[in-house]
Design a protein around this motif. Structure first.
Motif, mmCIF file in Angstrom:
data_model
loop_
_atom_site.group_PDB
_atom_site.id
_atom_site.type_symbol
_atom_site.label_atom_id
_atom_site.label_comp_id
_atom_site.label_asym_id
_atom_site.label_seq_id
_atom_site.Cartn_x
_atom_site.Cartn_y
_atom_site.Cartn_z
ATOM 1 N N GLU A 66 38.108 39.624 26.842
ATOM 2 C CA GLU A 66 37.529 39.731 28.174
ATOM 3 C C GLU A 66 37.968 41.022 28.852
ATOM 4 O O GLU A 66 37.168 41.706 29.503
ATOM 5 C CB GLU A 66 37.953 38.511 29.017
ATOM 6 C CG GLU A 66 37.435 38.520 30.441
ATOM 7 C CD GLU A 66 35.928 38.433 30.510
ATOM 8 O OE1 GLU A 66 35.326 37.880 29.575
ATOM 9 O OE2 GLU A 66 35.359 38.948 31.497
ATOM 10 N N ALA A 67 39.228 41.352 28.689
ATOM 11 C CA ALA A 67 39.736 42.591 29.288
ATOM 12 C C ALA A 67 39.052 43.808 28.677
ATOM 13 O O ALA A 67 38.703 44.764 29.383
ATOM 14 C CB ALA A 67 41.243 42.682 29.097
ATOM 15 N N ARG A 70 35.558 44.092 30.086
ATOM 16 C CA ARG A 70 35.573 44.628 31.458
ATOM 17 C C ARG A 70 35.868 46.114 31.464
ATOM 18 O O ARG A 70 35.254 46.882 32.210
ATOM 19 C CB ARG A 70 36.623 43.899 32.290
ATOM 20 C CG ARG A 70 36.245 42.489 32.617
ATOM 21 C CD ARG A 70 37.125 41.929 33.707
ATOM 22 N NE ARG A 70 36.803 40.541 33.953
ATOM 23 C CZ ARG A 70 37.259 39.844 34.980
ATOM 24 N NH1 ARG A 70 38.061 40.419 35.851
ATOM 25 N NH2 ARG A 70 36.928 38.584 35.146
ATOM 26 N N ARG A 73 32.779 48.000 30.426
ATOM 27 C CA ARG A 73 31.747 48.119 31.464
ATOM 28 C C ARG A 73 32.133 49.132 32.526
ATOM 29 O O ARG A 73 31.266 49.775 33.119
ATOM 30 C CB ARG A 73 31.515 46.754 32.103
ATOM 31 C CG ARG A 73 30.810 45.784 31.181
ATOM 32 C CD ARG A 73 30.830 44.391 31.756
ATOM 33 N NE ARG A 73 30.317 43.411 30.802
ATOM 34 C CZ ARG A 73 30.700 42.148 30.756
ATOM 35 N NH1 ARG A 73 31.604 41.706 31.603
ATOM 36 N NH2 ARG A 73 30.199 41.318 29.872
ATOM 37 N N ARG A 74 33.406 49.236 32.774
ATOM 38 C CA ARG A 74 33.839 50.160 33.831
ATOM 39 C C ARG A 74 34.305 51.500 33.273
ATOM 40 O O ARG A 74 34.757 52.342 34.047
ATOM 41 C CB ARG A 74 34.986 49.530 34.623
ATOM 42 C CG ARG A 74 34.599 48.226 35.276
ATOM 43 C CD ARG A 74 35.808 47.583 35.893
ATOM 44 N NE ARG A 74 35.514 46.228 36.348
ATOM 45 C CZ ARG A 74 36.430 45.373 36.801
ATOM 46 N NH1 ARG A 74 37.680 45.745 36.873
ATOM 47 N NH2 ARG A 74 36.093 44.170 37.190
ATOM 48 N N ILE A 91 44.528 45.440 33.373
ATOM 49 C CA ILE A 91 43.426 44.469 33.372
ATOM 50 C C ILE A 91 43.815 43.241 32.565
ATOM 51 O O ILE A 91 43.634 42.095 33.001
ATOM 52 C CB ILE A 91 42.150 45.124 32.796
ATOM 53 C CG1 ILE A 91 41.643 46.225 33.722
ATOM 54 C CG2 ILE A 91 41.054 44.079 32.604
ATOM 55 C CD1 ILE A 91 40.471 46.999 33.150
ATOM 56 N N THR A 92 44.386 43.471 31.407
ATOM 57 C CA THR A 92 44.765 42.351 30.545
ATOM 58 C C THR A 92 45.839 41.498 31.204
ATOM 59 O O THR A 92 45.782 40.259 31.165
ATOM 60 C CB THR A 92 45.275 42.888 29.203
ATOM 61 O OG1 THR A 92 44.330 43.807 28.668
ATOM 62 C CG2 THR A 92 45.500 41.768 28.217
ATOM 63 N N LEU A 95 44.328 39.392 33.997
ATOM 64 C CA LEU A 95 43.508 38.300 33.456
ATOM 65 C C LEU A 95 44.373 37.219 32.829
ATOM 66 O O LEU A 95 44.101 36.022 32.959
ATOM 67 C CB LEU A 95 42.528 38.852 32.422
ATOM 68 C CG LEU A 95 41.334 39.628 32.967
ATOM 69 C CD1 LEU A 95 40.514 40.207 31.821
ATOM 70 C CD2 LEU A 95 40.463 38.718 33.805
ATOM 71 N N ASP B 75 28.129 42.050 23.309
ATOM 72 C CA ASP B 75 27.869 42.318 24.717
ATOM 73 C C ASP B 75 26.846 43.436 24.816
ATOM 74 O O ASP B 75 26.680 44.249 23.922
ATOM 75 C CB ASP B 75 29.164 42.722 25.415
ATOM 76 C CG ASP B 75 29.009 42.704 26.914
ATOM 77 O OD1 ASP B 75 28.895 41.614 27.464
ATOM 78 O OD2 ASP B 75 28.991 43.780 27.514
ATOM 79 N N SER B 82 23.648 48.660 36.765
ATOM 80 C CA SER B 82 24.461 47.804 37.618
ATOM 81 C C SER B 82 24.359 48.244 39.081
ATOM 82 O O SER B 82 24.420 47.422 39.983
ATOM 83 C CB SER B 82 25.913 47.865 37.156
ATOM 84 O OG SER B 82 26.386 49.187 37.240
#
Lengths: 199, 242
Positions: A66-67, A70, A73-74, A91-92, A95, B75, B82
């Motif tokens: 998940e980290a 994210r 995406r960023r 981030i990890t 989370l 993904d 966005s």
């Protein structure tokens, strides 16, 4: 915890693959390749940080994935790509903390702290599953900033100056936090020390 | 009691692994209890370090990176839209808020009116559409008509605005009531206004120019033959102009 600088949406770092439609696939592919290179370097670190908090490989892998998503995406908005590792670690870590809080493991790991132990050697103590459980509980009760320093410092490939650089902290602050963390752990695990009260 | 002051220093020395100060070293050498305490604290710290090191450096699960990459591939691509999604979401939220306000405003107004019964004047409903009185119902005596007050026109104007707001809302809104005198006066005013408007339009209408030649006027000769003059006094006398 120090925040990394992110560019705002619509600024230069983002526009490299959002403004020009014809160059978007090329930029996205380049971005993807760059991210995968960094992932090979930092993916295990994210997993270890998550496992250090959660002490469960399956949960840690979920959180690390998940980290990574994210971060992916960023990633275009990350201005300083050199600080990707520290960024991913933060981030990890957050989370993993959220996951640990959401699951009521603390109640499940209810243990008796006041139970005195017979004198044991260091190896015996470290190998004791009960000691490991108590240590895990004591770790959970540490503040996040002490906990993160302790986790990172316990990894082989991260000497203290590397931890300081990763967290953006002075080396003295890292040493101080590490000392406080170990002291708090030792105070909570005093039941494992043979009762030799000084006069 | 003598050794109590050395305990924090013993713990600190165990944590940091630093050498003892000469004073501490001499004391620990002389005091077996403090020597044992130092050894126990060092053993505890070492156990903590070993456990942490062992858990933090445990071998990674096999194919961890491959699973990461597979998840990454599952993904979607990095989402360049966005930003547009955020704009779209913001627009939707704004529309929702606006719709809520539009729906709630007439109810709030009606609540305000119902909460102030002293200001409410029982009268008749009227609806206004573009400054024309439409569908004016006859006065109802059941509504409890009252004679208009001196400030009635001002209230009528205010309620005219409310009526226009209410007319855009649901038909189930409460009726807007005005005194009957005001309503009738307003009706007359609108009727006069309409007539005046028709008259003004008629006067202002341009008449097409026509050829206004006057035909020669033909006047027949005056026939005096059969003219009879009757005197006021009595007998008739025929007068001839010949």
């Amino acid at each position: 915890m120090q925040e990394l600088a992110l560019t705002r949406p619509g600024t230069a770092a983002q526009t490299e693959w959002t403004r020009e439609p014809h160059s978007e696939p090329v930029a996205a592919a380049e971005l993807r390749r760059e991210f995968e290179e960094r992932l090979a370097e930092c993916g295990p670190l994210a997993f270890r940080v998550a496992r250090g908090v959660l002490r469960n490989s399956a949960d840690a892998e979920d959180v690390a994935q998940e980290a990574i998503l994210r971060a992916y995406r960023r990633f275009p908005r990350l201005r300083d790509r050199g600080s990707f590792r520290a960024w991913l670690v933060r981030i990890t870590f957050r989370l993993a903390l959220d996951r640990a809080r959401s699951s009521n493991r603390r109640e499940q790991r209810e243990t008796q702290w006041a139970q005195p132990q017979p004198r044991a050697s260091t190896e015996d103590l470290a190998a004791s599953s009960e000691f490991q459980q108590h240590l895990a509980r004591a770790l959970d009760e540490l503040s996040p900033k002490l906990r993160l320093v302790l986790i990172l410092a316990a990894m082989e490939e991260h000497p203290l100056d590397d931890v300081a650089q990763m967290l953006g902290l002075p080396l003295g602050t890292v040493k101080s936090r590490l000392f406080k963390a170990k002291k708090q752990l030792a105070e909570k695990l005093q039941c494992y020390v043979k009762n030799t009260n000084p006069r | 009691m003598l050794c109590e002051k050395y305990k924090p220093a013993l713990i600190e020395a165990a944590i940091t692994g630093a050498e003892l100060t000469p004073e501490m070293r001499s004391h620990v050498t002389a005091c077996t209890l403090c020597a044992a305490e130092l050894a126990h604290q060092r053993a505890l710290i070492a156990a903590i370090d070993i456990t942490l090191h062992r858990s933090m450096n445990a071998p990674l699960p096999p194919a961890l990176l491959q699973r990461f990459e597979a998840r990454l591939a599952q993904d979607s691509q990095p989402k360049p839209t966005s930003r547009f999604l955020r704009i779209f979401a913001g627009t939707l939220a704004t529309l929702a808020v606006a719709a809520t306000i539009v729906l709630m405003l007439p109810r709030q107004i009606s609540k305000i009116h119902s909460a102030r019964p002293a200001d409410a004047k029982p009268a008749q409903k009227f609806e206004v559409d573009h400054m024309q009185l439409v569908n004016v119902p006859p006065p109802s005596h059941e509504a409890g008509m009252k004679p208009s007050r001196p400030d009635a026109p001002r209230h009528a104007t205010a309620q005219l605005v409310h009526a226009s707001i209410a007319s855009t809302a649901t038909p189930s809104q409460p009726e807007i009531l005005v005194p009957p005198d005001d309503r009738i006066a307003f009706e007359h005013f609108i009727a006069d206004f309409d007539r005046g408007a028709v008259l003004a339009a008629t006067l202002a209408k341009r008449v097409p120019m026509q050829d206004l030649r006057v035909a020669p006027l033909e006047v027949p000769d005056i026939q005096t033959v059969s003219l009879t003059v009757v005197p006021v006094g009595g007998e008739t006398q025929v007068v001839s102009n010949r």
